[in-house]
Motif scaffolding. Structure first.
Motif, PDB file in Angstrom:
ATOM      1  N   LEU A   1      29.580  -4.274  -4.656  1.00  0.00           N
ATOM      2  CA  LEU A   1      28.619  -4.309  -4.246  1.00  0.00           C
ATOM      3  C   LEU A   1      27.674  -5.030  -5.736  1.00  0.00           C
ATOM      4  CD1 LEU A   1      26.157  -3.808  -1.415  1.00  0.00           C
ATOM      5  CD2 LEU A   1      25.815  -3.771  -3.603  1.00  0.00           C
TER       6      LEU A   1
ATOM      7  N   ALA B   1      23.940  -5.327  -7.068  1.00  0.00           N
ATOM      8  CA  ALA B   1      22.753  -4.620  -7.022  1.00  0.00           C
ATOM      9  C   ALA B   1      21.922  -6.121  -7.165  1.00  0.00           C
ATOM     10  CB  ALA B   1      22.694  -3.853  -6.032  1.00  0.00           C
TER      11      ALA B   1
ATOM     12  N   VAL C   1      20.294  -1.466   0.006  1.00  0.00           N
ATOM     13  CA  VAL C   1      21.270  -1.833  -0.673  1.00  0.00           C
ATOM     14  C   VAL C   1      22.846  -0.357  -0.499  1.00  0.00           C
ATOM     15  CG1 VAL C   1      21.905  -1.639  -2.858  1.00  0.00           C
ATOM     16  CG2 VAL C   1      19.555  -2.137  -2.077  1.00  0.00           C
ATOM     17  N   ILE C   2      21.873   0.577  -0.089  1.00  0.00           N
ATOM     18  CA  ILE C   2      23.426   1.452  -0.016  1.00  0.00           C
ATOM     19  C   ILE C   2      23.595   1.688   1.310  1.00  0.00           C
ATOM     20  CG2 ILE C   2      23.973   4.010   0.618  1.00  0.00           C
ATOM     21  CD1 ILE C   2      22.062   4.506  -1.696  1.00  0.00           C
TER      22      ILE C   2
ATOM     23  N   ALA D   1      26.107  -1.466   1.339  1.00  0.00           N
ATOM     24  CA  ALA D   1      27.080  -1.191   0.907  1.00  0.00           C
ATOM     25  C   ALA D   1      28.748  -0.577   1.905  1.00  0.00           C
ATOM     26  CB  ALA D   1      27.201   0.420  -0.541  1.00  0.00           C
TER      27      ALA D   1
ATOM     28  N   ILE E   1      29.419   0.214  -7.029  1.00  0.00           N
ATOM     29  CA  ILE E   1      27.768  -0.635  -6.392  1.00  0.00           C
ATOM     30  C   ILE E   1      27.652  -1.262  -8.208  1.00  0.00           C
ATOM     31  CG2 ILE E   1      25.567  -0.252  -6.774  1.00  0.00           C
ATOM     32  CD1 ILE E   1      25.856   1.084  -3.944  1.00  0.00           C
ATOM     33  N   HIS E   2      27.479  -2.239  -8.597  1.00  0.00           N
ATOM     34  CA  HIS E   2      26.911  -2.608 -10.293  1.00  0.00           C
ATOM     35  C   HIS E   2      25.173  -2.979  -9.905  1.00  0.00           C
ATOM     36  CE1 HIS E   2      27.023  -4.655 -13.659  1.00  0.00           C
ATOM     37  NE2 HIS E   2      28.069  -4.411 -13.878  1.00  0.00           N
TER      38      HIS E   2
ATOM     39  N   VAL F   1      23.687   7.013  -5.138  1.00  0.00           N
ATOM     40  CA  VAL F   1      24.967   5.895  -6.035  1.00  0.00           C
ATOM     41  C   VAL F   1      25.903   7.567  -6.279  1.00  0.00           C
ATOM     42  CG1 VAL F   1      26.278   4.065  -6.509  1.00  0.00           C
ATOM     43  CG2 VAL F   1      24.166   4.106  -5.728  1.00  0.00           C
TER      44      VAL F   1
ATOM     45  N   ILE G   1      31.637   5.953  -3.227  1.00  0.00           N
ATOM     46  CA  ILE G   1      30.982   5.117  -4.313  1.00  0.00           C
ATOM     47  C   ILE G   1      30.660   5.695  -5.139  1.00  0.00           C
ATOM     48  CG2 ILE G   1      29.048   3.528  -3.452  1.00  0.00           C
ATOM     49  CD1 ILE G   1      28.658   3.764  -0.844  1.00  0.00           C
TER      50      ILE G   1
ATOM     51  N   TRP H   1      28.991   4.896  -9.609  1.00  0.00           N
ATOM     52  CA  TRP H   1      28.238   3.422  -9.855  1.00  0.00           C
ATOM     53  C   TRP H   1      28.707   3.038 -11.179  1.00  0.00           C
ATOM     54  CZ3 TRP H   1      23.170   2.300  -9.710  1.00  0.00           C
ATOM     55  CH2 TRP H   1      22.505   1.321 -10.733  1.00  0.00           C
TER      56      TRP H   1
END
Length: 594
Positions: A6, A8, A66-67, A70, A78-79, A95, A101, A103
């Protein structure tokens, strides 16, 4: 490697990350606000999730939203791109604590240490990296600034702990400015970074801004990828970036690169990052660390052939860097031009809207364009003004300038005013071509009349401007003496065609004729209006107050800049239809004077 990432973020950087994912055979997930439902990054991603309203705080900056996106997408990484949550240590920690997930970035501990400037300065001191004289503890009282000035002299830079790119930085040139600038820096820090803590540095008058790209993995490998020169700035915001720097000797280049490696190793930093320095009179001083990918990372990619975003993903997945420091070679010269929707002749005022009626980017050898918009797209003005980046690579700096001029002439954008004309001007500017400009050149030395002339000669006008007369264009192809010509005819203010009539037989008023404003006033008097779209940070007056010409009535944040709104004439405040935190559009009334 990850299954699904994902991103962000939005715009060109979101697509840049997604392209790297595609080449690694990784699925992509976009998030978008209500304002971005038709955005380019949404079209590009494999799947997309709405995270809230247009206001960034309610969407792109909403940790939970956002989370949750995901989780819904079953993303395993998550980028953050750059901006928004990219340097938010709290979000990174959230994250990291999420099961399943990852980071994509440095650890939250490293982000916190290097993101707070006083901690970063202490780390660099331990690593024997030169720093500008300043404080390593937060400053809260004007007396502390006075004491610093007595010891180190003026000017003094007051900087927000979490700041960067000139945001949250104020310059004090004498004792009389201390209280006002201290409060302003703290206010910006709170507004932008949720942290009103500030520190002090001796302000260098005409430095070069040099930054070093680094990559570090979880196996104790740290590499620097050379430097970029970001000295061409306006109000501390970079405009053109290039590499290698025309101002560095080979010896100084090596010293700065090794200093950057020592600093990030001391911080136990991993993933991509940038160590920024100020260079003046052959000496260099640590400025800050950007714990994320930079806008101008593309310059380094063109010089080294190393895909920095791919390595961000690989390092986050636990891979080891596959190249040694001696393997990193800088070939040729590269420049990046930020294609911002701004009018350089109007103090770089950001566009308030528009549609890309024509969008035809350049191509050819050595030319790269990172963008997200396409022809026919409407400009979204709720966020930053950058619509694309033009990156040019050539064998040396002279050829790079020539190739860049060619590419800028080819870049055909209509319907939105951009700073392409300004870039063309700079590439014919003697000081820039000689590589002798400092970070103060644009703000203090460049003749503004030259910018106005460039805009008139090469600039484009926005589409659908209320101030423009109505124009009908007709295209013809004619042949004269056997030669073909394409002719465009324009008819200004053509007769109105009556399609509706009111009960009295006259033309009915168009439904969009009335002004649409997010704020309204009821009283008569001189109305101080917003000159650009933005957010009210502070309101300095109340109804009944007496103000004089030049007094600041409110503070408006627009395009990452804090702007003082002043009264042109004196009077009594009769209405204040705004409040702190409110979004306003161009032309909205802010204060009414009688």
């Amino acid at each position: 490697m990850f299954r699904k990432v994902l991103v962000a973020n939005r715009g060109e950087i979101a697509i840049r990350v997604m392209r790297a994912c595609e080449e690694l055979n990784v699925g992509t997930v976009a998030v978008y606000s209500d304002a971005d439902k038709d955005a380019g990054h949404v079209r590009y991603a494999d799947e997309a999730y709405n995270v809230g309203p247009a206001r960034a705080a309610d969407s792109y900056l909403d940790h939970d939203a956002v989370i949750e996106a995901a989780r819904k997408a079953d993303a395993d990484a998550i980028h953050p791109g750059y901006g928004f949550l990219a340097e938010n240590a709290e979000f990174a920690q959230r994250v990291e604590q999420e099961e399943g997930i990852t980071w994509v970035g440095p650890s939250s501990d490293a982000m916190e240490s290097l993101g707070e400037k006083t901690k970063a300065r202490s780390i660099m001191q331990k690593a024997d990296v030169p720093i500008v004289p300043g404080t390593t503890d937060p400053v809260t009282e004007p007396e502390q600034v006075e004491e610093f000035g007595e010891k180190h002299g003026y000017p003094i830079a007051i900087k927000a702990e979490g700041g960067g790119g000139g945001r949250g930085m104020k310059v004090v040139r004498d004792e009389s400015e201390i209280e006002e600038q201290l409060e302003s820096a703290r206010r910006e820090g709170e507004a932008y970074f949720d942290n009103d803590s500030v520190y002090l540095e001796r302000y260098l008058e005409k430095p070069r801004h040099i930054e070093v790209q680094i990559l570090a993995d979880e196996h104790d490998n740290v590499r620097h990828l050379g430097e970029r020169d970001c000295s061409l700035q306006r109000r501390h915001q970079k405009v053109i970036e290039e590499g290698p720097s025309p101002a560095l000797s080979d010896e100084l280049r090596e010293e700065i690169g090794e200093a950057a490696r020592r600093g990030v190793a001391e911080a136990e930093y991993t993933n991509a990052g940038t160590v920024e320095f100020l260079v003046e009179d052959g000496e260099f001083y640590f400025l800050e660390v950007n714990t994320r990918i930079q806008v101008e990372h593309t310059v380094t990619e063109e010089l080294t052939g190393i895909d920095i975003v791919k390595w961000q993903l690989r390092v986050a997945a636990g891979e080891e860097l596959s190249f040694e420091q001696d393997d990193v070679d800088l070939e040729g010269h590269a420049m990046e031009f930020r294609i911002n929707a701004e009018n350089a002749a109007d103090d770089f005022a950001p566009a308030s809207g528009g549609t890309l009626t024509t969008y035809d980017p350049p191509g050819g050898i050595g030319v790269r364009v990172d963008d997200a918009l396409r022809q026919g797209d409407e400009l979204v003005t709720d966020y930053d003004s950058m619509i694309a980046k033009l990156i040019v690579h050539a064998s040396d700096r002279d050829e790079c300038i020539s190739r860049s001029l060619r590419a800028l002439r080819e870049y055909d954008i209509e319907g939105v005013t951009t700073i392409i004309s300004f870039h063309r001007l700079m590439l014919t500017d003697e000081t820039f071509n000689e590589g002798t400009h400092s970070t103060k050149y644009l703000d203090q030395e460049l003749d503004e009349a030259r910018i106005e002339n460039a805009q008139q000669q090469w600039g484009t006008q926005p589409s659908g401007s209320a101030d423009e007369e109505e124009t009908v264009s007709r295209e013809f192809t004619v042949e004269v003496n056997g030669k073909r010509f394409d002719v465009d005819l324009e008819e200004h203010d053509p007769p109105t065609i009556a399609t509706e009539q009111d009960s009295s037989g006259g033309l009915a008023e168009r439904p969009d004729a009335a002004e649409d404003s997010s704020t309204t006033t009821s009283g008569a008097g001189e109305v101080i209006e917003a000159e650009m779209q933005g957010t009210i940070l502070d309101v300095n007056v109340d109804e009944g107050d007496e103000v004089g010409a030049g007094d600041v009535v409110c503070v408006l944040e627009a395009m990452k800049m804090e702007n003082d709104i002043v009264a042109e004439t004196g009077g009594t405040v009769s209405e204040v239809p705004i409040e702190a935190g409110q979004n306003v559009d161009t032309g909205d009334p802010l204060v009414v004077l009688e």
